[in-house]
Scaffold this motif. Structure first.
Motif, PDB file in Angstrom:
ATOM      1  N   TRP A 207       0.832  -1.214   0.000  1.00  0.00           N
ATOM      2  CA  TRP A 207       0.000   0.000   0.000  1.00  0.00           C
ATOM      3  C   TRP A 207       0.865   1.263   0.000  1.00  0.00           C
ATOM      4  CZ3 TRP A 207      -5.220   0.703  -0.443  1.00  0.00           C
ATOM      5  CH2 TRP A 207      -5.728   1.966  -0.119  1.00  0.00           C
ATOM      6  N   ASN A 208       1.972   1.232   0.745  1.00  0.00           N
ATOM      7  CA  ASN A 208       2.829   2.413   0.881  1.00  0.00           C
ATOM      8  C   ASN A 208       3.969   2.455  -0.135  1.00  0.00           C
ATOM      9  OD1 ASN A 208       1.399   3.390   3.176  1.00  0.00           O
ATOM     10  ND2 ASN A 208       2.507   1.956   4.479  1.00  0.00           N
ATOM     11  N   ASN A 209       4.027   1.454  -1.002  1.00  0.00           N
ATOM     12  CA  ASN A 209       5.119   1.404  -1.984  1.00  0.00           C
ATOM     13  C   ASN A 209       5.070   2.617  -2.911  1.00  0.00           C
ATOM     14  OD1 ASN A 209       7.314   0.524  -3.397  1.00  0.00           O
ATOM     15  ND2 ASN A 209       6.226  -1.067  -4.532  1.00  0.00           N
ATOM     16  N   TYR A 210       6.195   3.273  -3.064  1.00  0.00           N
ATOM     17  CA  TYR A 210       6.245   4.501  -3.857  1.00  0.00           C
ATOM     18  C   TYR A 210       7.223   4.410  -5.034  1.00  0.00           C
ATOM     19  CZ  TYR A 210       7.339   9.355  -5.082  1.00  0.00           C
ATOM     20  OH  TYR A 210       7.570  10.522  -5.770  1.00  0.00           O
ATOM     21  N   LEU A 211       8.416   3.874  -4.775  1.00  0.00           N
ATOM     22  CA  LEU A 211       9.493   3.969  -5.751  1.00  0.00           C
ATOM     23  C   LEU A 211       9.200   3.204  -7.042  1.00  0.00           C
ATOM     24  CD1 LEU A 211      12.236   5.213  -6.213  1.00  0.00           C
ATOM     25  CD2 LEU A 211      13.286   3.214  -5.136  1.00  0.00           C
ATOM     26  N   TRP A 212       8.831   1.917  -6.919  1.00  0.00           N
ATOM     27  CA  TRP A 212       8.616   1.117  -8.126  1.00  0.00           C
ATOM     28  C   TRP A 212       7.372   1.564  -8.902  1.00  0.00           C
ATOM     29  CZ3 TRP A 212      10.654  -1.266 -11.855  1.00  0.00           C
ATOM     30  CH2 TRP A 212       9.946  -2.188 -12.638  1.00  0.00           C
ATOM     31  N   PRO A 213       6.232   1.823  -8.247  1.00  0.00           N
ATOM     32  CA  PRO A 213       5.098   2.367  -9.008  1.00  0.00           C
ATOM     33  C   PRO A 213       5.418   3.685  -9.695  1.00  0.00           C
ATOM     34  CG  PRO A 213       4.334   1.521  -6.916  1.00  0.00           C
ATOM     35  CD  PRO A 213       5.829   1.472  -6.864  1.00  0.00           C
ATOM     36  N   ILE A 229      -0.469  11.588  -3.593  1.00  0.00           N
ATOM     37  CA  ILE A 229      -0.070  12.504  -2.524  1.00  0.00           C
ATOM     38  C   ILE A 229       1.207  13.242  -2.908  1.00  0.00           C
ATOM     39  CG2 ILE A 229       0.736  12.615  -0.130  1.00  0.00           C
ATOM     40  CD1 ILE A 229      -1.139  10.264   0.460  1.00  0.00           C
ATOM     41  N   SER A 230       2.121  12.545  -3.559  1.00  0.00           N
ATOM     42  CA  SER A 230       3.345  13.192  -4.033  1.00  0.00           C
ATOM     43  C   SER A 230       3.032  14.278  -5.052  1.00  0.00           C
ATOM     44  CB  SER A 230       4.277  12.150  -4.656  1.00  0.00           C
ATOM     45  OG  SER A 230       5.419  12.760  -5.219  1.00  0.00           O
ATOM     46  N   LEU A 232       0.267  16.047  -5.173  1.00  0.00           N
ATOM     47  CA  LEU A 232      -0.319  17.180  -4.445  1.00  0.00           C
ATOM     48  C   LEU A 232       0.760  18.063  -3.816  1.00  0.00           C
ATOM     49  CD1 LEU A 232      -3.315  15.457  -2.601  1.00  0.00           C
ATOM     50  CD2 LEU A 232      -3.452  17.074  -4.490  1.00  0.00           C
ATOM     51  N   GLY A 233       1.845  17.435  -3.368  1.00  0.00           N
ATOM     52  CA  GLY A 233       2.904  18.190  -2.709  1.00  0.00           C
ATOM     53  C   GLY A 233       3.907  18.817  -3.647  1.00  0.00           C
ATOM     54  N   SER A 234       3.803  18.540  -4.949  1.00  0.00           N
ATOM     55  CA  SER A 234       4.795  19.050  -5.902  1.00  0.00           C
ATOM     56  C   SER A 234       4.333  20.311  -6.625  1.00  0.00           C
ATOM     57  CB  SER A 234       5.117  17.962  -6.940  1.00  0.00           C
ATOM     58  OG  SER A 234       3.954  17.605  -7.672  1.00  0.00           O
ATOM     59  N   SER A 235       3.152  20.820  -6.273  1.00  0.00           N
ATOM     60  CA  SER A 235       2.664  22.032  -6.925  1.00  0.00           C
ATOM     61  C   SER A 235       3.449  23.253  -6.429  1.00  0.00           C
ATOM     62  CB  SER A 235       1.173  22.220  -6.646  1.00  0.00           C
ATOM     63  OG  SER A 235       0.944  22.337  -5.261  1.00  0.00           O
TER      64      SER A 235
END
Length: 274
Positions: A207-213, A229-230, A232-235
């Motif tokens: 669920w929390n996997n970020y790098l490979w996706p 979520i990433s 949303l935070g990059s704006s």
């Protein structure tokens, strides 16, 4: 003297628990405030929770991201439990010198960081895309497949299988139960605590996997919740109230699963068999 020691022990544990839970409480409180309140360090609950939720659903397709994460996490968990338990069961029940060597090599693979495998994996799935597009680049299957077999899960099941009563195996074989029947009808129900612990670990990691996706999923409609979520935070001017609301929503599934299965999780990690 004993009472004084007990008081200091409970005081230390209370402070440690408060420090551990403080980031979670701050996240929940921040989801009820505006962005300017979050950046200003406000620590009191606000009245903007429903406004943040409404803006979140209007800004991004969080429902699709939650659905993508659910498909990947559930699929990964089911396959990982089946494959990991079969491998751990086989390594322990049918032990041999050769299998022990293979198992040792398997454990060594845990020392390889995933970042070192990303380029070969991406090239592999790029090749697969031309042969089987359904599991190639930019598919949910590609995001799940590299994580369905982990050395840790195999190790966990093998170690807990050491406590599996071998008398049951012999009795089942005498009664004519096949080896597959023993695994599915006897081993799996007996090892449910281990399965619960493995399910929690696998689901949370997936669920929390970020790098490979981030590497393999390239379409907007394939985004998982960490990628959303990433984004949303990059704006240029991120809305931190909105981001905290998204994080709270993303945390709920794993929190619910953990609290529902925490007793089995502890038993499984300690090697208990129910």
């Amino acid at each position: 003297m004993r009472n004084v020691k007990r008081i200091f022990t409970y005081l230390f544990l209370s402070v440690a628990a408060l420090i551990s839970i403080l980031p979670f409480l701050w996240m929940v409180v921040s989801s009820t405030n505006r962005s300017v309140d979050v950046t200003g360090g406000r620590l009191l609950p606000g009245t903007h929770l429903f406004e943040n939720i409404r803006n979140l659903f209007a800004t991004v397709d969080i429902v699709q991201a939650l659905w993508n994460s659910t498909l990947i996490a559930v699929g990964t968990t089911v396959l990982a439990l089946l494959i990991g338990s079969l491998a751990g069961y086989g390594f322990e029940i049918y032990r041999s010198r050769t299998k022990d060597i293979v198992f040792s090599i398997l454990l060594l693979s845990m020392m390889i960081p995933f970042a070192a495998l990303m380029v070969p994996l991406f090239r592999l799935f790029g090749t697969i895309s031309h042969i089987i597009p359904a599991i190639g680049i930019d598919t949910l299957a590609a995001a799940a497949l590299p994580t369905i077999t982990t050395a840790f899960l195999i190790f966990l099941f093998r170690q807990n299988t050491k406590f599996f009563p071998k008398d049951i195996l012999e009795a089942a074989r005498i009664d004519g139960v096949s080896e597959i029947g023993i695994f599915f009808r006897i081993y799996m129900p007996t090892m449910k605590a281990t399965y619960a612990a493995a399910a929690i670990i696998t689901f949370m990691n997936s669920w929390n996997n970020y790098l490979w996706p981030l590497v393999v999923l390239q379409s907007q409609d394939r985004q998982t919740i960490p990628l959303l979520i990433s984004t949303l935070g990059s704006s240029y001017s991120p809305d931190y109230g909105l981001i905290m609301t998204a994080i709270v929503i993303a945390t709920l599934p794993t929190a619910v699963i953990f609290f529902l299965m925490q007793r089995h999780f502890v038993a499984g990690m300690l090697g208990s068999i129910k």
